[in-house]
Design an enzyme around this catalytic site. Structure first.
Site, PDB file in Angstrom:
ATOM      1  N   SER A   1      22.811 -80.363 -26.563  1.00 53.14           N
ATOM      2  CA  SER A   1      24.258 -80.397 -26.929  1.00 53.14           C
ATOM      3  C   SER A   1      24.863 -81.515 -27.780  1.00 53.14           C
ATOM      4  O   SER A   1      25.570 -81.282 -28.479  1.00 53.14           O
ATOM      5  CB  SER A   1      24.988 -80.417 -25.636  1.00 53.14           C
ATOM      6  OG  SER A   1      24.899 -81.515 -24.801  1.00 53.14           O
TER       7      SER A   1
ATOM      8  N   HIS B   1      24.037 -73.869 -25.963  1.00 59.34           N
ATOM      9  CA  HIS B   1      24.075 -73.828 -27.320  1.00 59.34           C
ATOM     10  C   HIS B   1      23.299 -73.038 -28.282  1.00 59.34           C
ATOM     11  O   HIS B   1      23.275 -73.241 -29.411  1.00 59.34           O
ATOM     12  CB  HIS B   1      23.933 -75.523 -27.872  1.00 59.34           C
ATOM     13  CG  HIS B   1      25.094 -76.344 -27.148  1.00 59.34           C
ATOM     14  ND1 HIS B   1      26.461 -76.370 -27.506  1.00 59.34           N
ATOM     15  CD2 HIS B   1      24.955 -76.907 -26.055  1.00 59.34           C
ATOM     16  CE1 HIS B   1      26.921 -77.347 -26.843  1.00 59.34           C
ATOM     17  NE2 HIS B   1      26.034 -77.604 -25.943  1.00 59.34           N
TER      18      HIS B   1
ATOM     19  N   LYS C   1      31.083 -70.951 -25.013  1.00 62.09           N
ATOM     20  CA  LYS C   1      30.843 -71.422 -26.281  1.00 62.09           C
ATOM     21  C   LYS C   1      30.942 -70.531 -27.185  1.00 62.09           C
ATOM     22  O   LYS C   1      31.810 -69.957 -27.725  1.00 62.09           O
ATOM     23  CB  LYS C   1      29.649 -72.311 -26.048  1.00 62.09           C
ATOM     24  CG  LYS C   1      29.978 -73.828 -25.392  1.00 62.09           C
ATOM     25  CD  LYS C   1      28.872 -74.609 -24.851  1.00 62.09           C
ATOM     26  CE  LYS C   1      29.616 -75.695 -24.147  1.00 62.09           C
ATOM     27  NZ  LYS C   1      28.843 -76.427 -23.380  1.00 62.09           N
TER      28      LYS C   1
HETATM   29  C1  PLP Z   1      28.837 -77.029 -21.858  1.00 63.70           C
HETATM   30  C2  PLP Z   1      27.439 -77.067 -21.254  1.00 63.70           C
HETATM   31  C3  PLP Z   1      27.391 -76.585 -20.113  1.00 63.70           C
HETATM   32  C4  PLP Z   1      28.526 -76.165 -19.007  1.00 63.70           C
HETATM   33  O1  PLP Z   1      29.066 -75.131 -19.369  1.00 63.70           O
HETATM   34  P1  PLP Z   1      30.621 -74.722 -18.995  1.00 63.70           P
HETATM   35  O2  PLP Z   1      30.802 -73.290 -18.896  1.00 63.70           O
HETATM   36  O3  PLP Z   1      31.226 -75.361 -20.108  1.00 63.70           O
HETATM   37  O4  PLP Z   1      30.697 -75.391 -17.534  1.00 63.70           O
HETATM   38  C5  PLP Z   1      26.152 -76.590 -19.453  1.00 63.70           C
HETATM   39  N1  PLP Z   1      25.135 -76.979 -20.199  1.00 63.70           N
HETATM   40  C6  PLP Z   1      25.168 -77.370 -21.254  1.00 63.70           C
HETATM   41  C7  PLP Z   1      24.091 -77.717 -22.059  1.00 63.70           C
HETATM   42  C8  PLP Z   1      26.641 -77.637 -21.849  1.00 63.70           C
HETATM   43  O5  PLP Z   1      26.676 -77.719 -23.463  1.00 63.70           O
END
Ligand code: PLP
Length: 398
Positions: free
Chosen positions: A190, A218, A249
């Protein structure tokens, strides 16, 4: 004086002195390439809405229709009476999209990580993490009580040494039932935007009899012939027992998911506490995610993805020419490493004054002394947006 307020002010002062103070910024526009903060228009290079779907008319319409048909709230947890048709449809769509037997949706990716890891592992087991995995996985590992081992980022030799140790330990253990080892990694990291060597990790986990969980937060919607994620691109999906991701995302909505075998999902429904003891996500979120999964698989999804990669190429080309050191990654996350925390914040502030929103990422999100601007682009940007960005980032501007 020892009241809560004075203790917390002291702690906050120390955070400020370290250059690590954070505050919320209110955004008065939809999530998009152009946003408005305090009445000031900004070009946004900070979001994870990689395909530009968060404000897409098809997703908005799915939300509105779900509200009209199913109301605003879910009323209870899924097991009590909150398992509404939109949640069931979402899980069917997720399983079809990922090519797995079944899927389970959670209120967030964070909840998916914590619920799943704690359901699978207990104190007799071993959990093995890449050094750079997301906080949700670190927290889950700690909460599970399993023995925690960390390997240096993407270091296969160290991973193998840990797996060798774990398989010896587990085979001589007297615990009943037999202890297990779970490896957890992200597919696209990330904060660095680089790839995990999933093929090699799969080989190792098979050699040592471990289980594998991959967080595609991602990568979902972006990689592979059907945009299922990096596991698809590297053709190892069938070897990843636990496929995790977020709907928040590239999918432009909100929520988290686990995809895998029917038995895994049935087990999580019975044992994942963040699933069992939490109100189901609102019907609009589930319906929006279902619409998004369809969109990602359509021609438009493919075109948006292609557009994103073209913009990424344009950025990396331009930044390379103006002397920025870039890691040779192929994701939409482009970290511009600054190092010093205060300097990173200063750079981000200067850019914001000039109309560009690129957040400074600091400890504890990344290691101390590796503060950075985390630049992300989306399919909602135009080539002109990128040209403006590149001239703002010319050396000598700061
Ligand atoms: C954003 C993210 C999460 C968490 O997901 P949410 O739906 O925002 O709680 C988990 N793992 C990674 C690598 C992330 O970037």
């Amino acid at each position: 004086m020892n009241d809560l307020a004075s203790e917390l002010s002291e702690r906050l002062n120390r955070i400020r002195e370290d250059g690590l103070y954070r505050e919320l910024r209110r955004i008065d526009s939809p999530q998009s390439a152009h946003i408005e903060i305090n009445g000031k228009p900004l070009l946004n290079f900070s979001s994870n809405d990689y395909l530009g779907l968060a404000n897409h008319p098809i997703l908005k319409e799915a939300s509105i229709k779900a509200v009209e048909r199913y109301g605003a709230g879910s009323g209870a947890s899924r097991l009590i009476c909150g398992s509404l048709a939109p949640h069931c449809e979402l899980e069917q769509a997720l399983a079809n999209f990922k090519g797995t037997e079944a899927a389970l949706s959670f209120s967030s990716g964070y909840a998916a990580a914590v619920g799943t890891i704690c359901a699978l592992l207990g104190k007799d087991d071993v959990i093995v993490l890449d050094k750079l995995v997301h906080a949700s996985i670190v927290d889950a590992a700690r909460l599970s009580g399993a023995k925690l081992r960390v390997f240096a980022h993407n270091d296969l030799n160290e991973l193998e040494a840990i797996l060798r140790w774990a398989s010896e330990r587990n085979s001589t253990s007297t615990a009943i039932p037999h202890p297990h080892t779970l490896i957890v990694t992200e597919s696209i990291f990330s904060m660095d935007g680089d790839f995990a060597p999933l093929r090699e990790i799969v080989e190792l986990k098979e050699k040592y009899g471990a289980w594998l969980m991959v967080d595609e937060a991602h990568a979902t919607g972006l990689f592979g012939p059907h945009r299922r994620g990096l596991a698809e691109e590297l053709d190892v999906s069938n070897h990843v027992e636990i496929q995790m991701g977020t709907l928040g995302k590239a999918l432009g909505s909100s929520g988290g998911y686990i995809c895998g075998a029917r038995v895994l999902i049935d087990y999580l429904i019975n044992r994942a506490r963040s699933f069992i003891f939490s109100t189901a996500s609102v019907p609009a979120a589930a319906a929006t995610s279902t619409a998004s999964i369809a969109l990602v698989q359509s021609n438009e999804g493919q075109q948006r993805c292609q557009r994103l990669w073209n913009l990424v190429d344009q950025i990396k080309d331009g930044l390379g020419k103006s002397g920025w050191e870039l890691s040779p990654t192929g994701s939409a996350i482009i970290p511009l490493i600054i190092g010093d925390e205060a300097k990173a914040v200063h750079t981000a502030t200067t850019l914001r004054e000039r109309g560009f929103y690129i957040p400074a990422i600091r400890y504890p999100t990344v290691a101390r002394g590796s503060a950075r601007l985390r630049l992300t682009t989306t399919a909602a940007h135009t080539s002109e947006d990128i040209t403006k960005l590149l001239s703002a980032l010319l050396p000598g501007n700061f």
